[in-house]
Design a protein around this motif. Structure first.
Motif, mmCIF file in Angstrom:
data_model
loop_
_atom_site.group_PDB
_atom_site.id
_atom_site.type_symbol
_atom_site.label_atom_id
_atom_site.label_comp_id
_atom_site.label_asym_id
_atom_site.label_seq_id
_atom_site.Cartn_x
_atom_site.Cartn_y
_atom_site.Cartn_z
ATOM 1 N N TYR A 69 -44.378 -34.232 -8.375
ATOM 2 C CA TYR A 69 -44.407 -34.014 -9.834
ATOM 3 C C TYR A 69 -44.446 -35.413 -10.369
ATOM 4 O O TYR A 69 -43.762 -36.374 -9.980
ATOM 5 C CB TYR A 69 -43.225 -33.493 -10.272
ATOM 6 C CG TYR A 69 -42.967 -31.952 -9.893
ATOM 7 C CD1 TYR A 69 -43.611 -30.932 -10.541
ATOM 8 C CD2 TYR A 69 -42.053 -31.507 -8.974
ATOM 9 C CE1 TYR A 69 -43.556 -29.612 -10.074
ATOM 10 C CE2 TYR A 69 -41.689 -30.367 -8.726
ATOM 11 C CZ TYR A 69 -42.770 -29.324 -9.178
ATOM 12 O OH TYR A 69 -42.527 -27.938 -8.900
ATOM 13 N N ASN A 107 -42.912 -20.974 -5.787
ATOM 14 C CA ASN A 107 -43.967 -21.175 -6.868
ATOM 15 C C ASN A 107 -45.184 -21.461 -5.986
ATOM 16 O O ASN A 107 -46.229 -20.788 -6.358
ATOM 17 C CB ASN A 107 -43.787 -22.160 -7.951
ATOM 18 C CG ASN A 107 -42.641 -21.728 -8.506
ATOM 19 O OD1 ASN A 107 -42.110 -20.722 -8.824
ATOM 20 N ND2 ASN A 107 -42.008 -22.711 -9.213
ATOM 21 N N LEU A 112 -48.400 -19.408 -7.946
ATOM 22 C CA LEU A 112 -48.120 -20.090 -9.517
ATOM 23 C C LEU A 112 -48.450 -21.418 -9.725
ATOM 24 O O LEU A 112 -48.544 -22.000 -10.632
ATOM 25 C CB LEU A 112 -46.784 -19.535 -9.862
ATOM 26 C CG LEU A 112 -46.347 -18.279 -10.143
ATOM 27 C CD1 LEU A 112 -44.787 -18.093 -10.171
ATOM 28 C CD2 LEU A 112 -46.899 -17.637 -11.485
ATOM 29 N N ASP A 113 -48.345 -22.258 -8.676
ATOM 30 C CA ASP A 113 -48.407 -23.463 -8.582
ATOM 31 C C ASP A 113 -49.250 -24.303 -7.470
ATOM 32 O O ASP A 113 -49.413 -23.166 -6.554
ATOM 33 C CB ASP A 113 -47.041 -24.494 -8.754
ATOM 34 C CG ASP A 113 -47.098 -25.471 -9.458
ATOM 35 O OD1 ASP A 113 -48.202 -26.128 -9.634
ATOM 36 O OD2 ASP A 113 -45.983 -26.358 -9.469
ATOM 37 N N ASN A 133 -58.654 -18.903 -12.288
ATOM 38 C CA ASN A 133 -58.907 -17.499 -12.447
ATOM 39 C C ASN A 133 -58.919 -16.669 -11.309
ATOM 40 O O ASN A 133 -58.369 -15.424 -11.077
ATOM 41 C CB ASN A 133 -60.278 -17.060 -13.107
ATOM 42 C CG ASN A 133 -60.013 -17.270 -14.684
ATOM 43 O OD1 ASN A 133 -59.019 -17.020 -15.136
ATOM 44 N ND2 ASN A 133 -61.002 -17.300 -15.266
ATOM 45 N N SER A 136 -55.341 -16.229 -10.142
ATOM 46 C CA SER A 136 -54.681 -15.088 -10.859
ATOM 47 C C SER A 136 -54.954 -13.516 -10.062
ATOM 48 O O SER A 136 -53.947 -12.760 -10.082
ATOM 49 C CB SER A 136 -55.285 -14.853 -12.238
ATOM 50 O OG SER A 136 -54.856 -15.967 -13.180
ATOM 51 N N LEU A 137 -56.063 -13.667 -9.575
ATOM 52 C CA LEU A 137 -56.386 -12.327 -9.043
ATOM 53 C C LEU A 137 -55.634 -12.508 -7.775
ATOM 54 O O LEU A 137 -55.002 -11.325 -7.327
ATOM 55 C CB LEU A 137 -58.018 -12.384 -8.612
ATOM 56 C CG LEU A 137 -58.428 -10.874 -8.182
ATOM 57 C CD1 LEU A 137 -58.210 -9.861 -8.846
ATOM 58 C CD2 LEU A 137 -60.165 -11.056 -7.651
ATOM 59 N N ARG A 139 -52.667 -13.506 -7.174
ATOM 60 C CA ARG A 139 -51.300 -13.148 -7.662
ATOM 61 C C ARG A 139 -51.298 -11.752 -7.738
ATOM 62 O O ARG A 139 -50.141 -11.101 -7.609
ATOM 63 C CB ARG A 139 -50.866 -13.917 -8.977
ATOM 64 C CG ARG A 139 -50.289 -15.640 -8.826
ATOM 65 C CD ARG A 139 -49.787 -15.987 -9.918
ATOM 66 N NE ARG A 139 -50.575 -16.415 -11.157
ATOM 67 C CZ ARG A 139 -51.564 -16.999 -11.534
ATOM 68 N NH1 ARG A 139 -51.433 -18.161 -10.763
ATOM 69 N NH2 ARG A 139 -51.885 -16.943 -12.565
ATOM 70 N N ASN A 140 -52.184 -11.052 -8.606
ATOM 71 C CA ASN A 140 -52.283 -9.793 -8.961
ATOM 72 C C ASN A 140 -52.097 -9.074 -7.660
ATOM 73 O O ASN A 140 -51.471 -7.907 -7.629
ATOM 74 C CB ASN A 140 -53.280 -9.517 -9.729
ATOM 75 C CG ASN A 140 -53.290 -8.195 -10.309
ATOM 76 O OD1 ASN A 140 -54.171 -7.440 -9.893
ATOM 77 N ND2 ASN A 140 -52.527 -7.616 -11.248
ATOM 78 N N PHE A 147 -38.104 -12.775 -10.106
ATOM 79 C CA PHE A 147 -37.441 -14.069 -10.525
ATOM 80 C C PHE A 147 -35.690 -13.879 -10.633
ATOM 81 O O PHE A 147 -35.385 -12.618 -10.920
ATOM 82 C CB PHE A 147 -37.940 -14.500 -11.898
ATOM 83 C CG PHE A 147 -39.527 -14.625 -11.813
ATOM 84 C CD1 PHE A 147 -39.884 -15.869 -11.520
ATOM 85 C CD2 PHE A 147 -40.246 -13.612 -12.031
ATOM 86 C CE1 PHE A 147 -41.174 -16.110 -11.553
ATOM 87 C CE2 PHE A 147 -41.668 -13.847 -12.028
ATOM 88 C CZ PHE A 147 -42.083 -14.942 -12.001
ATOM 89 N N SER A 149 -34.088 -14.757 -13.475
ATOM 90 C CA SER A 149 -33.883 -14.129 -14.817
ATOM 91 C C SER A 149 -34.954 -12.967 -15.163
ATOM 92 O O SER A 149 -35.102 -12.843 -16.414
ATOM 93 C CB SER A 149 -34.346 -15.504 -15.849
ATOM 94 O OG SER A 149 -35.629 -15.988 -15.561
ATOM 95 N N ASN A 151 -37.270 -11.825 -16.124
ATOM 96 C CA ASN A 151 -38.531 -12.069 -16.556
ATOM 97 C C ASN A 151 -39.441 -10.503 -16.871
ATOM 98 O O ASN A 151 -40.696 -10.462 -16.673
ATOM 99 C CB ASN A 151 -39.576 -12.780 -15.721
ATOM 100 C CG ASN A 151 -39.067 -14.101 -15.790
ATOM 101 O OD1 ASN A 151 -38.506 -14.527 -16.962
ATOM 102 N ND2 ASN A 151 -39.761 -15.058 -15.098
ATOM 103 N N LEU A 152 -38.743 -9.806 -17.514
ATOM 104 C CA LEU A 152 -39.389 -8.380 -18.148
ATOM 105 C C LEU A 152 -39.877 -8.970 -19.382
ATOM 106 O O LEU A 152 -39.385 -9.627 -20.032
ATOM 107 C CB LEU A 152 -38.457 -7.441 -18.112
ATOM 108 C CG LEU A 152 -37.788 -7.060 -16.677
ATOM 109 C CD1 LEU A 152 -36.917 -5.679 -17.090
ATOM 110 C CD2 LEU A 152 -38.690 -6.547 -15.577
ATOM 111 N N ARG A 212 -42.114 -3.734 -10.104
ATOM 112 C CA ARG A 212 -43.091 -4.195 -10.767
ATOM 113 C C ARG A 212 -43.900 -5.272 -9.566
ATOM 114 O O ARG A 212 -44.902 -5.146 -9.781
ATOM 115 C CB ARG A 212 -42.831 -5.125 -11.861
ATOM 116 C CG ARG A 212 -43.891 -5.580 -12.629
ATOM 117 C CD ARG A 212 -43.562 -6.432 -14.059
ATOM 118 N NE ARG A 212 -42.928 -7.597 -13.581
ATOM 119 C CZ ARG A 212 -42.455 -8.419 -14.563
ATOM 120 N NH1 ARG A 212 -42.466 -8.051 -15.745
ATOM 121 N NH2 ARG A 212 -41.708 -9.429 -14.161
#
Ligand SMILES: Nc1ncnc2c1ncn2[C@@H]1O[C@H](COP(=O)(O)OP(=O)(O)O)[C@@H](O)[C@H]1O
Ligand SMILES: [Mg+2]
Lengths: 288, 400
Positions: A69, A107, A112-113, A133, A136-137, A139-140, A147, A149, A151-152, A212
């Motif tokens: 980081y 992650n 996600l990362d 993008n 994203s696919l 991940r989907n 998570f 928390s 995350n709903l 989910r």
């Protein structure tokens, strides 16, 4: 028994990320049928991944993974060269002290990362080769993420929350409803379809989140401290659910810093300062 | 992501923040409603006025001397029956009707009824050329005019009011004008085309016509004229005014011909300028409304950072998030446009109702304002939506 994969001693098998026999490609498989769980891989089930690893299909291959980081002039090396393989049907717990790099690692596993060094192959796909993008696919279609928390999405019913990955996966509405209903039944919330997140208890919210995560039949189910915000009774219920899902053939990887949660897994990997310091198999927990 | 899904999401977002959504829309509502009200009223007024012009007849014109800097006591440039004769002889069929114009207001009393007549001087055939029709009796004949007969033609409403019936030809009324009290015989009852002026006037005063010769050839400042409808009115007027200048021994441009057509053209020009001004107001108010939308969308994106992170973690692409917020911005402003259009039409209907003028609502205007508002929303929503779409999923999920 698989030997511990120590950081800094990478295995360098010839071609990484070769496309596996099945489940390759990310071309949005919309086959969200209503049957739950994935077909169990041969030799999966409740056996420890470590025992069957050499025969079962590799889902995750990681070599020399690094994450640095950068905040201005300050650099934090959260991962400093992690290598490991995870096979289909494994139930892995990742442990380690706070700040040891577990979330960073998860992650990256969840796409996600991105790592700043090393290679991560998910079902034969080299994550470094895909743009945002395409991630994203991936991940989907290939990742179910749970998570700490929950995350709903607020003010959105349990059913709608569960449908969401299918909305982005362009599954037709009728199929979405059927699958979301079936998943909520599966996680024991058959009577709570229309409830909003703020009308559910923590344990129930986490069940919705798990339902989910399962929506698009992802090959890996990731959970970052899923019981971190739950009382001990709810924690046990959630862990029973993960155990059941693993029994159905799902590959489960979860982060925890509680040893009794880690006991549920069949393989326990421990992180310290961005490195894996131990990777051991666990005797299967006696069914309750 | 599917369009319908996004519309539902946007509606949910609007519903769960009703007051804020309303305040966001307010700029757009005020902008569209004022523009729609003004244009609808303007359209109604201008079509009513142009119908009025049409009722005079487009081929109607007045001629008057240019008295600027002239000696008022010199009336030799004014009009008398000799001008009428000269014009009729010179131009013949090119002129459909011509008469010196005098007017007078007179109070009349019949039984217990009293009212006011606005008398206008005419020569023969006026009712016909001005677009009215005779309901009862007859129009003035040339001999009525030449022999200065004390005849009057009154409107049907006046006949009904004073006599309780329409057919009153042959009745007499006493009127005072041109310096005398006269017993006038009603020879005709006319019916006028419906117009705002006649409606606004109804019940107060009535337009009645008498032969111009009753003014005994007093010089008139105005010549009322109808040009044959096949003629170009401005060309005819040019010829007539220069001919009059010749007769009266004045410079060629001494007489001014003002046609209804020319006035109508001027009116159209004024309306054109007005609509440009309205357009500018619309643009400014929509700009202000659009900035309001951008502001609220930015707040909304910040508030929903975590939600955006969740959506991205579940597989939403940059474009999915972009479209979600764009549709929300568009829907808010289109809704504002719809409310504004409805409000504007309401205001226009009430306003025009008071003036007794019918409103003609153009559905295209409603469609246009909703569509244009949506475009404003899209334009001003683009920046916040892009901001949302470009969020990094991890940072968005971490946002507190
Ligand atoms: N976004 C970030 N920016 C800078 N440093 C970070 C960021 N995320 C995590 N870190 C640092 O990376 C290290 C590992 O963090 P993390 O993966 O969250 O650990 P764990 O989940 O094991 O507690 C910590 O030192 C943390 O401070
Ligand atoms: Mg953590």
């Amino acid at each position: 028994m698989e030997e511990n994969t120590r950081a800094g001693a990478p295995i360098t098998p010839a071609p990484l990320c070769r496309a596996p026999a099945q489940g390759a490609g990310i071309s949005g498989s919309t086959a969200a049928d209503t049957t739950l769980g994935r077909a169990p891989a041969q030799g999966a089930g409740n056996k420890a991944g470590g025992e069957t690893g050499s025969e079962a299909e590799k889902i995750i291959e990681i070599r020399d993974l690094e994450k640095v980081y950068r905040n201005g002039a300050i650099e934090v090396a959260a991962l400093r060269g992690v290598s490991l393989d995870i096979h289909k049907g494994e139930f892995v717990a990742i442990m380690g002290t706070s700040g040891s790099g577990k979330s960073t690692f998860m992650n990256i596993l969840g796409c996600l990362d991105r790592p700043t060094g090393g290679i991560y192959c998910l079902e034969g796909l080299d994550i470094n080769e895909y743009d945002d993008n395409e991630l994203s696919l991936i991940r989907n279609q290939k990742v179910g993420f749970v998570f700490q928390s929950f995350n709903l999405i607020p003010r959105t019913s349990a059913l709608k929350n569960v449908e969401l990955p299918m909305v982005y996966g362009k599954v037709p509405a009728a199929k979405r409803h059927a699958r979301a209903h079936a998943l909520l039944d599966k996680v024991g919330l058959g009577d709570r379809y229309g409830h909003m997140p703020n009308e559910l208890s923590g344990g129930q919210r986490q069940r919705v989140a798990i339902a989910r995560a399962l929506t698009n039949h992802p090959p890996i189910l990731l959970a970052d401290e899923p019981t971190g915000n739950l009382d001990s009774k709810s924690s046990i219920e959630i862990m029973e659910l993960f155990a059941e899902l693993n029994n159905d053939g799902n590959t489960v990887i979860l982060v925890t810093h509680e040893p009794d949660i880690a006991e549920w897994a069949h393989r326990v990997i421990t992180f310290r300062d961005g490195l894996i310091i131990s990777d051991r198999t666990n005797p299967p927990k006696a069914p309750m | 992501m599917l369009f319908l899904e996004n519309v539902k999401l946007a509606l949910l977002a609007i519903k769960s923040n009703k007051m804020r959504s309303f305040l966001t829309m307010l700029g757009i509502i005020i902008g569209t409603s004022s523009v729609i009200a003004i244009t609808t009223i303007g359209d109604g007024a201008s079509s009513a006025v142009s119908a009025e012009f049409d009722s005079f007849g487009k081929n109607n014109a007045n001629i008057y001397p240019n008295t600027y800097g002239m000696d008022y006591s010199d009336s030799s440039d004014r009009f008398t029956s000799s001008d009428i004769a000269a014009l009729n002889e010179r131009f013949g069929s090119e002129i459909e009707y011509v008469s010196p114009y005098y007017s007078a207001a007179t109070d009349v009393k019949i039984g217990r009824m009293s009212g006011q007549f606005n008398l206008s001087s005419v020569s023969g055939n006026y009712i016909h050329v001005s677009g009215g029709s005779l309901a009862y009796g007859r129009d003035f004949s040339q001999s009525d005019i030449d022999n200065r007969r004390e005849f009057v033609i009154i409107p049907e409403e006046a006949a009904k009011k004073f006599f309780g019936r329409g057919d009153v030809a042959g009745e007499s009324i006493s009127m005072s004008f041109a310096g005398q009290i006269r017993e006038m015989t009603i020879i005709g009852v006319y019916r006028q085309k419906d117009s705002i002026f006649s409606r606004l006037m109804s019940g107060t005063s009535y337009a009645a016509y008498v032969p111009y010769t009753l003014w005994n050839d007093a010089p008139s400042e105005i010549l009322d004229l109808y040009v044959g409808s096949s003629q170009s009115i401005s060309a005819s007027l040019d010829k007539i005014t220069s001919y009059l200048a010749l007769i009266h021994k004045r410079p060629a441009d001494h007489y001014i011909g003002s046609s209804v057509e020319a006035q109508q053209t001027r009116m159209t020009q004024i309306m054109g300028v007005l609509s440009v001004a309205i357009g500018a107001i619309a643009a400014i108010s929509l700009l202000v409304g659009g900035i309001g939308i951008m502001n609220i969308m930015l707040v909304s994106v910040t508030e929903r950072t975590r939600e955006i992170g969740i959506r991205k973690s579940l597989g939403a692409k940059t474009g999915d998030i972009l479209v979600q917020f764009l549709i929300e911005a568009m829907l808010v402003s289109a809704l504002g446009g719809l409310i504004g259009a409805t409000l504007g039409i309401g205001v226009a209907t009430v306003g025009m109702g008071l003036a007794n003028v019918s409103v003609n609502v153009d559905p295209f205007v409603v469609l246009l304002s909703v569509g244009f508002s949506a475009m404003v929303g899209m334009f001003f929503g683009l920046y916040p939506a892009r901001k949302a779409a470009k969020l990094d999923p991890i940072e968005a999920l971490r946002y507190e």
